[in-house]
Design a protein around this motif. Structure first.
Motif, PDB file in Angstrom:
ATOM      1  N   TYR A   1      57.550  35.699  40.042  1.00 47.69           N
ATOM      2  CA  TYR A   1      56.725  34.484  40.033  1.00 47.69           C
ATOM      3  C   TYR A   1      56.122  34.229  41.417  1.00 47.69           C
ATOM      4  N   ARG A   2      55.634  35.265  42.020  1.00 51.24           N
ATOM      5  CA  ARG A   2      55.112  35.172  43.382  1.00 51.24           C
ATOM      6  C   ARG A   2      54.031  34.104  43.487  1.00 51.24           C
ATOM      7  N   ASN A   3      54.209  33.209  44.459  1.00 47.71           N
ATOM      8  CA  ASN A   3      53.282  32.097  44.714  1.00 47.71           C
ATOM      9  C   ASN A   3      53.135  31.162  43.517  1.00 47.71           C
TER      10      ASN A   3
ATOM     11  N   ARG B   1      70.989  26.089  43.338  1.00 44.74           N
ATOM     12  CA  ARG B   1      71.264  27.522  43.359  1.00 44.74           C
ATOM     13  C   ARG B   1      70.196  28.207  44.195  1.00 44.74           C
ATOM     14  N   ILE B   2      70.587  29.279  44.859  1.00 40.47           N
ATOM     15  CA  ILE B   2      69.620  30.116  45.561  1.00 40.47           C
ATOM     16  C   ILE B   2      69.080  31.105  44.546  1.00 40.47           C
ATOM     17  N   ILE B   3      67.772  31.150  44.385  1.00 38.06           N
ATOM     18  CA  ILE B   3      67.209  32.054  43.392  1.00 38.06           C
ATOM     19  C   ILE B   3      67.017  33.446  43.995  1.00 38.06           C
ATOM     20  N   SER B   4      67.069  34.440  43.135  1.00 44.38           N
ATOM     21  CA  SER B   4      67.065  35.829  43.575  1.00 44.38           C
ATOM     22  C   SER B   4      65.678  36.277  44.035  1.00 44.38           C
ATOM     23  N   SER B   5      65.668  37.336  44.831  1.00 46.15           N
ATOM     24  CA  SER B   5      64.400  37.882  45.307  1.00 46.15           C
ATOM     25  C   SER B   5      63.585  38.451  44.146  1.00 46.15           C
ATOM     26  N   GLU B   6      64.282  38.933  43.112  1.00 47.54           N
ATOM     27  CA  GLU B   6      63.577  39.465  41.942  1.00 47.54           C
ATOM     28  C   GLU B   6      62.819  38.362  41.207  1.00 47.54           C
ATOM     29  N   PHE B   7      63.443  37.200  41.084  1.00 49.44           N
ATOM     30  CA  PHE B   7      62.805  36.036  40.463  1.00 49.44           C
ATOM     31  C   PHE B   7      61.568  35.631  41.275  1.00 49.44           C
TER      32      PHE B   7
ATOM     33  N   VAL C   1      57.977  29.128  47.566  1.00 53.99           N
ATOM     34  CA  VAL C   1      59.273  29.758  47.815  1.00 53.99           C
ATOM     35  C   VAL C   1      59.071  31.249  48.062  1.00 53.99           C
ATOM     36  N   ASP C   2      59.665  31.722  49.166  1.00 53.40           N
ATOM     37  CA  ASP C   2      59.685  33.162  49.424  1.00 53.40           C
ATOM     38  C   ASP C   2      61.138  33.593  49.622  1.00 53.40           C
ATOM     39  N   ASP C   3      61.336  34.794  50.158  1.00 51.53           N
ATOM     40  CA  ASP C   3      62.695  35.328  50.267  1.00 51.53           C
ATOM     41  C   ASP C   3      63.514  34.701  51.387  1.00 51.53           C
ATOM     42  N   GLY C   4      62.886  33.956  52.285  1.00 45.47           N
ATOM     43  CA  GLY C   4      63.619  33.326  53.370  1.00 45.47           C
ATOM     44  C   GLY C   4      64.187  31.973  52.971  1.00 45.47           C
TER      45      GLY C   4
ATOM     46  N   PRO D   1      55.022  29.594  52.590  1.00 44.40           N
ATOM     47  CA  PRO D   1      53.808  28.896  53.035  1.00 44.40           C
ATOM     48  C   PRO D   1      53.833  27.402  52.705  1.00 44.40           C
ATOM     49  N   ILE D   2      53.485  26.594  53.686  1.00 42.25           N
ATOM     50  CA  ILE D   2      53.547  25.132  53.563  1.00 42.25           C
ATOM     51  C   ILE D   2      52.288  24.609  52.883  1.00 42.25           C
TER      52      ILE D   2
END
Length: 209
Positions: free
Chosen positions: A106-108, A96-102, A145-148, A153-154
């Protein structure tokens, strides 16, 4: 200690190698829960046999928005202590593609593994893209994981040679063997607090937090 939540849809072979590494005390992290959107995912039984709690948040037939579904996932994560302050979420074949809100919440703190040397061949069927393009080397990438689409970041990458006789299937097997090495390693580095993010780049430090 950081609490780990792993999201799967199928067998979850990367989930299994991460859990085995935790069990061998190679990664200082608590395997809190494995969540699947598919009640028939084989990975659920594998996790249960390894003593890890499992939950199903079925996505088939769900008529709400992506964010509404993800809120259900987040509720389960929070229940097991996988929070935005003390948690790590690993995607391991989660279809599944997770939402931008998710992602924002949980940024970074969300990791994914992709079967290509990013930024080459993002998205689906990366192994087939590599074979069709005639590249001499491919591999895999663990990234935040980011919005793209596979643009975060690798953290780590591993390379495999591509032979003239490789097919999508044979290349996939070679890449998967490398995935099983670098995904647990990336989780370990995160758990030890050794990953620093500066813009698009990450650095690995010798000492953690």
């Amino acid at each position: 200690m950081i609490n780990l939540g792993i999201l799967i849809s199928g067998r979850g072979s990367n989930m299994e190698v991460i859990l085995k590494a935790i069990k061998r005390q190679k990664i200082p992290i608590n395997a809190a829960v494995v969540i699947s959107n598919n009640p028939d995912a084989k990975g659920l039984k594998i996790a249960q046999k390894m003593g890890v709690k499992t939950e199903v948040v079925e996505s088939k037939g769900f008529s709400g928005t992506r964010w509404e579904y993800d809120q259900k996932i987040i509720n389960v994560l929070q229940k097991y202590g996988v929070t935005e302050k003390n948690g790590l979420v690993c995607l391991a074949g989660f279809m599944r593609i997770i939402s931008s809100e998710f992602i924002k919440k949980y940024r970074n703190r969300i990791l994914n593994i992709h079967p290509a040397i990013l930024p080459a061949f993002p998205g689906l069927h990366s192994q087939k893209q590599a074979v069709d393009y005639g590249v001499k080397f491919s591999g895999c990438t663990v990234h935040f994981v980011d919005d793209g689409v596979d643009t975060g970041p690798i953290i780590l990458q591993a390379v495999v040679p591509v032979s003239d006789t490789d097919t999508e299937e044979t290349l996939s097997k070679k890449i998967l063997a490398k995935e099983h090495k670098i995904y647990p390693e990336a989780v370990r580095l995160f758990a030890e607090g050794r990953i620093r993010i500066m813009g698009r780049k990450t650095t690995i430090t010798n000492q953690g937090r």
